[in-house]
Structure formats: C-alpha cells, structure tokens
Design a protein around this motif. Sequence first.
Motif, short mmCIF file in Angstrom:
data_model
loop_
_atom_site.label_atom_id
_atom_site.label_comp_id
_atom_site.label_asym_id
_atom_site.label_seq_id
_atom_site.Cartn_x
_atom_site.Cartn_y
_atom_site.Cartn_z
N GLN A 1 0.85 -1.19 0.00
CA GLN A 1 0.00 0.00 0.00
C GLN A 1 0.89 1.24 0.00
O GLN A 1 1.81 1.35 0.79
CB GLN A 1 -0.90 0.01 1.22
N GLU A 2 0.60 2.15 -0.90
CA GLU A 2 1.38 3.37 -0.96
C GLU A 2 1.02 4.25 0.22
O GLU A 2 -0.14 4.48 0.49
CB GLU A 2 1.10 4.10 -2.27
N GLN A 3 2.05 4.77 0.88
CA GLN A 3 1.77 5.63 2.01
C GLN A 3 2.96 6.54 2.31
O GLN A 3 4.08 6.30 1.89
CB GLN A 3 1.43 4.83 3.26
N LEU A 4 2.64 7.59 3.04
CA LEU A 4 3.63 8.55 3.52
C LEU A 4 3.45 8.66 5.02
O LEU A 4 2.34 8.89 5.50
CB LEU A 4 3.39 9.92 2.86
N VAL A 5 4.53 8.52 5.77
CA VAL A 5 4.46 8.54 7.22
C VAL A 5 5.49 9.52 7.76
O VAL A 5 6.69 9.34 7.56
CB VAL A 5 4.70 7.15 7.83
N GLU A 6 5.01 10.55 8.46
CA GLU A 6 5.90 11.57 9.00
C GLU A 6 6.29 11.24 10.44
O GLU A 6 5.55 10.56 11.17
CB GLU A 6 5.24 12.95 9.00
N ALA A 7 7.43 11.76 10.83
CA ALA A 7 7.90 11.67 12.21
C ALA A 7 8.87 12.81 12.45
O ALA A 7 9.38 13.40 11.49
CB ALA A 7 8.58 10.33 12.47
N GLY A 8 9.10 13.13 13.73
CA GLY A 8 10.17 14.07 14.05
C GLY A 8 9.76 15.50 14.30
O GLY A 8 10.62 16.37 14.40
N GLY A 9 8.47 15.75 14.43
CA GLY A 9 8.08 17.09 14.85
C GLY A 9 8.37 17.27 16.33
O GLY A 9 8.99 16.41 16.97
N GLY A 10 7.93 18.39 16.89
CA GLY A 10 8.15 18.60 18.31
C GLY A 10 8.03 20.05 18.70
O GLY A 10 7.55 20.89 17.92
N LEU A 11 8.47 20.32 19.94
CA LEU A 11 8.43 21.67 20.50
C LEU A 11 9.85 22.17 20.69
O LEU A 11 10.68 21.50 21.33
CB LEU A 11 7.70 21.64 21.84
N VAL A 12 10.15 23.34 20.13
CA VAL A 12 11.47 23.93 20.29
C VAL A 12 11.33 25.42 20.57
O VAL A 12 10.28 26.02 20.28
CB VAL A 12 12.36 23.74 19.04
N HIS A 13 12.39 26.00 21.11
CA HIS A 13 12.41 27.44 21.29
C HIS A 13 12.79 28.12 19.99
O HIS A 13 13.39 27.52 19.09
CB HIS A 13 13.43 27.82 22.37
N SER A 14 12.44 29.37 19.90
CA SER A 14 12.82 30.18 18.73
C SER A 14 14.33 30.10 18.51
O SER A 14 15.10 30.22 19.47
CB SER A 14 12.39 31.62 18.95
N ALA A 24 8.46 7.02 2.80
CA ALA A 24 7.56 6.85 1.67
C ALA A 24 7.78 5.49 1.03
O ALA A 24 8.90 4.98 1.00
CB ALA A 24 7.81 7.95 0.64
N SER A 25 6.73 4.90 0.52
CA SER A 25 6.88 3.65 -0.20
C SER A 25 7.69 3.89 -1.47
O SER A 25 7.67 4.98 -2.04
CB SER A 25 5.52 3.05 -0.54
#
Length: 124
Positions: A1-14, A24-25
């Motif tokens: 199945q074709e798919q896109l999976v994100e990871a690695g966001g978060g909270l940071v200071h300016s 991605a497949s």
Amino acid sequence: QEQLVEAGGGLVHSGGSLRPSCSASGSILGHYSVGWFRQAPGKEREGVSCISNKDGSAYYEDSVKGRFTISRDNAKNTVYLQMNSLKPEDTANYYCAAYTSCTVANGMTQPVGWGQGTQVTVSS
C-alpha cells in the motif's frame, strides 16, 4: 500500500532546529516528487518545500529559504526536512506529500496524497 508517514516534529524554542522525516513507499518515490506543506489553525495550506524525482532539484517557499533544507535518502525511501533558525511563525502541522511536479521556478502542483502530519511548535 502506498503511504507517507511523517515523524520528528516537536516543540522547540525560537532559533532551534528540528528534522522531521517522511518515510515513503518506493513506488511513491519512483513516480512522484515529494515535499512538505504546512497548515496552522485558521490559515490556508502553504507549500514549504519539495524535491524533484526527476533531477533532485529543490524548491523552497520564500519565508523558509536559507533556513530549511530538503533531502532524500533513496536507500531508506525517506525524505527529510532540516529546519534551522525556527521562528514562532513556523508553528504548524507539517504534512509530507506527493506531487506530480516540483520545479525550482514554479514550486509544486497540488498534492495527490499526504500523510497524517507532524506538529511543529516554536515558542518565543
């Protein structure tokens, strides 16, 4: 199945950095350019960056030029978005997406598919 999976966001200071990734497949990377758009609450979707599957050239939206770098690792079927010098106005949900076209001059077309998104929050 074709798919896109994100990871690695978060909270940071300016001024901080993050490097979200998009798994991605192989069929997606072989047929489409891949990139990122973002959407903040109450705002329209905004294309941020993309990398061409034809020649590897990259497009950046004006507000992120010089701060963000997109790259792809074909062996890992993964696209990265290195985000440096982050600003509070970069706060949004970031989505990895597939595009039929990505050019330096004209940016990306409308996405044909995207992942679930990863939240990036930059505090002042």
